[in-house]
Design a protein around this motif. Structure first.
Motif, PDB file in Angstrom:
ATOM      1  N   UNK A   1       0.770  -1.240   0.000  1.00  0.00           N
ATOM      2  CA  UNK A   1       0.000   0.000   0.000  1.00  0.00           C
ATOM      3  C   UNK A   1       0.793   1.276   0.000  1.00  0.00           C
ATOM      4  N   UNK A   2       2.106   1.188  -0.186  1.00  0.00           N
ATOM      5  CA  UNK A   2       2.882   2.425  -0.222  1.00  0.00           C
ATOM      6  C   UNK A   2       4.186   2.231  -0.972  1.00  0.00           C
ATOM      7  N   UNK A   3       4.739   3.374  -1.393  1.00  0.00           N
ATOM      8  CA  UNK A   3       6.030   3.395  -2.071  1.00  0.00           C
ATOM      9  C   UNK A   3       6.768   4.654  -1.630  1.00  0.00           C
ATOM     10  N   UNK A   4       8.047   4.521  -1.329  1.00  0.00           N
ATOM     11  CA  UNK A   4       8.850   5.678  -0.976  1.00  0.00           C
ATOM     12  C   UNK A   4       9.197   6.482  -2.227  1.00  0.00           C
ATOM     13  N   UNK A   5       9.096   7.804  -2.115  1.00  0.00           N
ATOM     14  CA  UNK A   5       9.486   8.705  -3.199  1.00  0.00           C
ATOM     15  C   UNK A   5      10.085   9.943  -2.561  1.00  0.00           C
ATOM     16  N   UNK A   6      11.293  10.276  -2.959  1.00  0.00           N
ATOM     17  CA  UNK A   6      12.013  11.429  -2.384  1.00  0.00           C
ATOM     18  C   UNK A   6      12.069  11.294  -0.858  1.00  0.00           C
ATOM     19  N   UNK A   7      12.177  10.070  -0.376  1.00  0.00           N
ATOM     20  CA  UNK A   7      12.318   9.815   1.049  1.00  0.00           C
ATOM     21  C   UNK A   7      11.032   9.844   1.846  1.00  0.00           C
ATOM     22  N   UNK A   8       9.890   9.967   1.162  1.00  0.00           N
ATOM     23  CA  UNK A   8       8.602  10.030   1.860  1.00  0.00           C
ATOM     24  C   UNK A   8       7.697   8.901   1.388  1.00  0.00           C
ATOM     25  N   UNK A   9       6.867   8.354   2.286  1.00  0.00           N
ATOM     26  CA  UNK A   9       5.939   7.290   1.879  1.00  0.00           C
ATOM     27  C   UNK A   9       4.706   7.867   1.192  1.00  0.00           C
ATOM     28  N   UNK A  10       4.351   7.280   0.057  1.00  0.00           N
ATOM     29  CA  UNK A  10       3.143   7.654  -0.672  1.00  0.00           C
ATOM     30  C   UNK A  10       2.231   6.445  -0.775  1.00  0.00           C
ATOM     31  N   UNK A  11       0.970   6.637  -0.418  1.00  0.00           N
ATOM     32  CA  UNK A  11      -0.012   5.578  -0.614  1.00  0.00           C
ATOM     33  C   UNK A  11      -0.209   5.369  -2.109  1.00  0.00           C
TER      34      UNK A  11
ATOM     35  N   UNK B   1       2.861   3.673  -9.958  1.00  0.00           N
ATOM     36  CA  UNK B   1       3.808   3.512  -8.863  1.00  0.00           C
ATOM     37  C   UNK B   1       4.897   4.573  -9.024  1.00  0.00           C
ATOM     38  N   UNK B   2       5.082   5.485  -8.070  1.00  0.00           N
ATOM     39  CA  UNK B   2       6.154   6.491  -8.220  1.00  0.00           C
ATOM     40  C   UNK B   2       7.515   5.811  -8.409  1.00  0.00           C
TER      41      UNK B   2
END
Length: 278
Positions: free
Chosen positions: A77-87, A94-95
């Motif tokens: 349910x999430x993916x890290x992008x630029x060091x932040x978790x995104x749902x 998917x980022x």
């Protein structure tokens, strides 16, 4: 006797590897951490412990999903992008790490008001707002379900008061001018779709992957409309496929932009085209 986490990890890794799932070991570790409801970096601390109640069926469900080539990010349910978790879910792309190239270029100059076309999960617009506390943004998408994901991410990142969301098809219905316009539009050619990994082809929204034809339809629309929506000296940044740099740069120039440049990603492939309003 209840399996230990280590035994469960070995079995999960073997099952994924037998099925030819790429990155089986790493995926198994991430899915086991998910089943245990712990941070992935804590997994080593519990490997010798028995699986707690409920973890085994959660892991079995997760591994079953992965065997169907559902992306790990959608399972957890999430993916890290630029060091932040995104749902993330099946309504949004998917980022990807390559898109951080666009964010880096966007942050290379000041901006106060940004427009993100085809925002999806909101990864680009919300990252920019998190990095620039004085900025505001308008984030648009043709998909209302995608905007629901982006709204959730905006709340989680604490930037919901500085972003407005709207259903829009590129510049249709967009008023005003912006210091910065960004987009990761669909750019995969129709003929290339069949060769995509099943994690992408079967699970991510087709609308966000390809505009059909040669893959440049969205870039044509964005390049043609950008000048009318940029403030003087404002910038347009668009993510592209690695073979599209020259063509999209030409579209930018034809749309009245100058200082047009093509920027590579960390692998040295053309990834972002940038232009500026005269």
């Amino acid at each position: 006797m209840t399996d230990t986490a280590a035994q469960a990890l070995r079995a999960a890794t073997a099952a994924l590897a037998r099925a030819g799932v790429p990155g089986a070991a790493g995926d198994a570790r991430r899915l086991l951490a998910h089943a245990l409801a712990i941070a992935p970096d804590r997994l080593a601390l519990v490997l010798d412990e028995p699986l707690p109640d409920g973890a085994a069926p959660r892991l079995a469900q997760a591994i079953g999903d992965r065997l169907r080539r559902r992306p790990v990010s959608q399972i957890v349910g999430e993916r890290l992008f630029w060091g932040r978790p995104f749902h993330v879910n099946a309504d949004v792309l998917d980022p990807r790490p390559e898109t951080e190239t666009l964010v880096a270029r966007a942050l290379a100059a000041p901006f106060e008001r940004a427009l993100d076309l085809g925002t999806g999960s909101g990864a680009i617009a919300l990252t920019l707002l998190a990095e620039r506390p004085g900025a505001t943004a308008l984030a648009t998408d043709r998909s209302e379900p995608a905007l629901a994901v982006a709204r959730r991410n905006a709340r989680a990142l604490g930037v919901a008061d500085r972003v407005r969301f709207a259903v829009a098809d590129w510049f249709a219905g967009i008023d005003g001018r912006f210091d910065l316009i960004v987009s990761n539009p669909p750019y995969i050619a129709e003929a290339e779709m069949a060769a995509l990994a099943p994690e992408v082809r079967l699970w991510e929204p087709r609308l966000a992957l390809t505009p059909g034809g040669d893959g440049l339809g969205a870039c044509r629309a964005i390049a043609a409309g950008a000048a009318a929506h940029l403030r003087r000296g404002g910038r347009l940044l668009v993510e592209i496929g690695p073979a599209q740099g020259s063509a999209v740069a030409g579209l930018f120039r034809a749309g009245g932009l100058d200082a047009v440049a093509v920027h590579p990603d960390l692998d040295g492939r053309d990834r972002v085209v940038e232009g500026r309003s005269p």
